[in-house]
Structures are given as structure tokens and as C-alpha cells.
Design a protein around this motif. Sequence first.
Motif, short mmCIF file in Angstrom:
data_model
loop_
_atom_site.label_atom_id
_atom_site.label_comp_id
_atom_site.label_asym_id
_atom_site.label_seq_id
_atom_site.Cartn_x
_atom_site.Cartn_y
_atom_site.Cartn_z
N ASP A 147 0.82 -1.22 0.00
CA ASP A 147 0.00 0.00 0.00
C ASP A 147 0.85 1.27 0.00
OD1 ASP A 147 0.83 -0.48 2.57
OD2 ASP A 147 -1.17 -0.85 3.36
N ASP A 148 1.81 1.37 0.91
CA ASP A 148 2.61 2.60 0.98
C ASP A 148 3.47 2.79 -0.27
OD1 ASP A 148 1.50 2.94 3.40
OD2 ASP A 148 3.20 2.16 4.54
N ALA A 149 3.94 1.67 -0.84
CA ALA A 149 4.83 1.77 -2.00
C ALA A 149 4.05 2.05 -3.29
CB ALA A 149 5.63 0.47 -2.15
N LEU A 150 2.71 2.00 -3.19
CA LEU A 150 1.88 2.18 -4.38
C LEU A 150 1.72 3.67 -4.69
CD1 LEU A 150 0.57 -0.20 -5.88
CD2 LEU A 150 -1.57 0.36 -4.78
N PRO A 151 2.11 4.12 -5.89
CA PRO A 151 2.03 5.56 -6.19
C PRO A 151 0.60 6.05 -6.35
CG PRO A 151 2.74 4.34 -8.13
CD PRO A 151 2.70 3.35 -7.00
N MET A 152 -0.27 5.21 -6.91
CA MET A 152 -1.67 5.59 -7.10
C MET A 152 -2.45 4.29 -7.27
SD MET A 152 -1.27 6.91 -11.03
CE MET A 152 -2.93 7.50 -11.14
N LYS A 153 -3.76 4.38 -7.48
CA LYS A 153 -4.53 3.14 -7.58
C LYS A 153 -4.16 2.35 -8.83
CE LYS A 153 -8.52 5.13 -9.93
NZ LYS A 153 -9.88 5.62 -9.82
N ALA A 154 -4.08 1.05 -8.68
CA ALA A 154 -3.78 0.18 -9.82
C ALA A 154 -5.08 -0.11 -10.56
CB ALA A 154 -3.14 -1.11 -9.35
N THR A 155 -5.01 -0.14 -11.90
CA THR A 155 -6.19 -0.48 -12.70
C THR A 155 -6.41 -1.98 -12.70
OG1 THR A 155 -5.50 1.34 -14.13
CG2 THR A 155 -7.29 -0.02 -14.91
N LYS A 156 -5.34 -2.72 -12.97
CA LYS A 156 -5.41 -4.18 -12.96
C LYS A 156 -4.08 -4.70 -12.44
CE LYS A 156 -8.58 -4.95 -16.79
NZ LYS A 156 -8.80 -5.52 -18.12
N VAL A 157 -4.09 -5.89 -11.90
CA VAL A 157 -2.83 -6.53 -11.51
C VAL A 157 -2.93 -8.02 -11.82
CG1 VAL A 157 -3.63 -6.74 -9.13
CG2 VAL A 157 -1.20 -6.89 -9.61
N LYS A 158 -1.86 -8.56 -12.42
CA LYS A 158 -1.86 -9.97 -12.78
C LYS A 158 -0.54 -10.61 -12.36
CE LYS A 158 -5.04 -9.78 -16.67
NZ LYS A 158 -5.36 -10.32 -17.99
N TRP A 159 -0.53 -11.93 -12.32
CA TRP A 159 0.69 -12.67 -12.01
C TRP A 159 1.62 -12.66 -13.23
CZ3 TRP A 159 1.49 -14.58 -7.15
CH2 TRP A 159 0.38 -14.68 -6.31
N GLY A 160 2.91 -12.49 -12.98
CA GLY A 160 3.90 -12.58 -14.05
C GLY A 160 4.27 -14.04 -14.29
N PRO A 161 5.30 -14.28 -15.10
CA PRO A 161 5.71 -15.67 -15.38
C PRO A 161 6.07 -16.42 -14.12
CG PRO A 161 7.03 -14.10 -16.65
CD PRO A 161 6.12 -13.30 -15.81
N PHE A 162 5.65 -17.66 -14.02
CA PHE A 162 5.98 -18.58 -12.92
C PHE A 162 5.58 -18.05 -11.54
CE2 PHE A 162 9.32 -19.04 -16.24
CZ PHE A 162 8.84 -20.22 -16.77
N ASP A 163 4.61 -17.15 -11.50
CA ASP A 163 4.13 -16.59 -10.23
C ASP A 163 5.23 -15.89 -9.43
OD1 ASP A 163 1.72 -17.66 -10.88
OD2 ASP A 163 1.83 -19.36 -9.52
N GLU A 164 6.33 -15.50 -10.10
CA GLU A 164 7.41 -14.87 -9.35
C GLU A 164 7.18 -13.38 -9.16
OE1 GLU A 164 10.80 -15.91 -11.66
OE2 GLU A 164 10.78 -18.00 -11.01
N THR A 165 6.41 -12.79 -10.08
CA THR A 165 6.22 -11.34 -10.02
C THR A 165 4.73 -11.01 -10.11
OG1 THR A 165 6.53 -11.29 -12.41
CG2 THR A 165 8.44 -10.76 -11.06
N LEU A 166 4.42 -9.76 -9.81
CA LEU A 166 3.08 -9.23 -10.04
C LEU A 166 3.23 -8.06 -11.00
CD1 LEU A 166 1.98 -9.03 -6.30
CD2 LEU A 166 1.44 -10.86 -7.89
N VAL A 167 2.37 -7.99 -12.01
CA VAL A 167 2.43 -6.91 -12.99
C VAL A 167 1.20 -6.04 -12.81
CG1 VAL A 167 2.60 -6.37 -15.43
CG2 VAL A 167 3.58 -8.49 -14.57
N SER A 168 1.42 -4.75 -12.55
CA SER A 168 0.27 -3.85 -12.33
C SER A 168 0.32 -2.70 -13.32
CB SER A 168 0.30 -3.32 -10.90
OG SER A 168 1.54 -2.72 -10.62
#
Length: 337
Positions: A147-168
Amino acid sequence: MRPYLLHIHERPLTLVKFNYDGDFFITCAKDGDVCLMRTETCERIGTYTPLGDKAGAVFAVDVTHDSSFVVTANADGKLIFYRFEGEQYSAINHGGILKFVEFNQKPGAQNMVVTCNDKFKSQAEGLVPNRIMVWQYDPPKRLLSIDDALPMKATKVKWGPFDETLVSIFEEGTIIIWDAQKGTNIKLIQAHKGPVTGLNFTEDRMLMITSSKDQCAKLWAMDEYECVKTYDTDRPLNDVAISPLYNAEKDPKYHILMGGGQDAKDVTTTANSSGKFEALLWHMVYQEEIGTVKGHFGPMNTLAWRRDGKGFVTGGEDGYVRMHVLDNEYWTSKKFE
């Protein structure tokens, strides 16, 4: 090409989603209905309704690979899990206005969802900030909250390859990649000049495509997070998807489907034909338009390819779902190679 016109929602569509086998798809809309549809016949099998009050709007839905569970992200801040057959399995009171949800991608171990919500002030919970979260749902447990590291509201967020990352994706045109375990910011990409509206992946999640209100779509390689191709169109885009046949053994189709159109609030001020609500088919490699498919009476909010690549489903601001099956010409004509 004659589409099936499905009037199963009263309000604008928010997402259409196929299951892994491709024999069903699920639609959700701002009227709070979540419909399960059979792909072949386009019949409605049933709806997913929460116990108690019906949700005001459902912004996202997802289904596990084995089609055993369905999750919905409701505007009232509840994350609701159903069995595929329709009975409610559990609910998580998440807080905020839930905008997106997605199961993790590991086959046989899909026990987590990633969500994002907009901030919301209520009497019961006080102020809930903008945040991205990862939840385990059986038993319900919060694994991560950004939450604190988030600059503004995310429109969508999905899992990246192999569930290692999140893409927002964000309304200021940025894409941020997060570490899925620690929640640290790995990379910030200045992707578009306008709000990023959609992101979709290929099957293995190594290619990502994003669409934006700045009228272009971009193809990204996920290993180095570099932009490989840019597709400049003549309309604001709301969603974009890569054909599942792009890596077929025989006769691959390097095609990209995009849809959008003028924003709903500007539609009444222009002539009918200039709203640009068609679906566009573009060539992934040569970056040129191959064809258009007449569409909705309003902007197209969401689209999805059929899992066999033989057609696609679009959902519009007008509350209609259109199921298109591609003509024989698509498979035989030279210009669609």
C-alpha cells in the motif's frame, strides 16, 4: 461473420473470461451479475450469486485451470469464492473497491489470488488505502499487502511468469513489476502516454501486451521487460489480446485483437460511424491492420479469444456480449496468414 448477440447483462460489461479448456466462458458486469456461458451454443448455464445482498457491481472474475473454483471481485469490497457448479464456497471481506482479481498460475497449486482495490472511506472500516494484495483462500489468509509503495490506484494486476512477479498497470501510463513474495518494486516502466487500460499475456506469460487510451498497444518481452512492437491505431483502446494460435505448430496466426472506441461520455456528441467501436485485427509481427469486425453500440470494454483461436467474445458498454466465430476465409485466405 454472424455474431451471437447475448443480452445477458443490463449494465456495462467489465470482463469476459474463458476457462482453461475453452468450453465455457464467464462474463461479469456492473449490474452485479456473473454469468456462466457455454461456448459452443452460447447458452447461459447459470449465474453466480452471493449469499445475502447482490453485489452492486462485479469488476473481475477468474476461474481455476481445472474449472473447480470461481472468484469474483465485487465493488462492495468482498472477494467471493464459488464452486464452479455455483454454490458459494467462502468470502473474504477485503475492504476498498475491488477492481481486479486473478488466481495464481501454478497448475495443481492454485491456492492464491492477487487483488487490487481503490481507496474507500467507510464507517465500518475507516479509510482503506489503495493497495495490491495477495491472499491464500483455503484457509483465508493474507500473504502480502502493498500500500505505501503504491504511487496511485492500480487499474489491474496480474501474475507474471511462474508466479514470481506481479504486474500492475496504472492510469498515469506506467507499468510496475513487483516481487510476488516480498512485495518490493522490481521495475517501473514508463509504457504509455495515457492511462493503461488492459494487459494480457500469452499462455506461458513470456509475452505481454498492453493497451492504452493513448491509442496504441505495445508488445513486451517479459524476460527483459523491453517493448518489442508498437501498434498505433486511430482510437482509444480498452482491451487487447494475443491469438492463442500465435505459436501453433501448423499455420500459426500472428494476430492481435484490440477493441475500444471513444469514451462512453463522449459518444452522444459524435456521428454514429465515427465512434470507432469495431474490433481490430492486427498482425503481431508486421504491425499492420488486417481487418475490422463491426461491433457494439458503444465502446468495447473487454474481449477474449476463444481458447482454440477460432473466434472471440467481446463485451461492451451497451451491456451486450458478442460471440464471433471466424469465417472459413480466415483460415484459407492469404491475407490472414
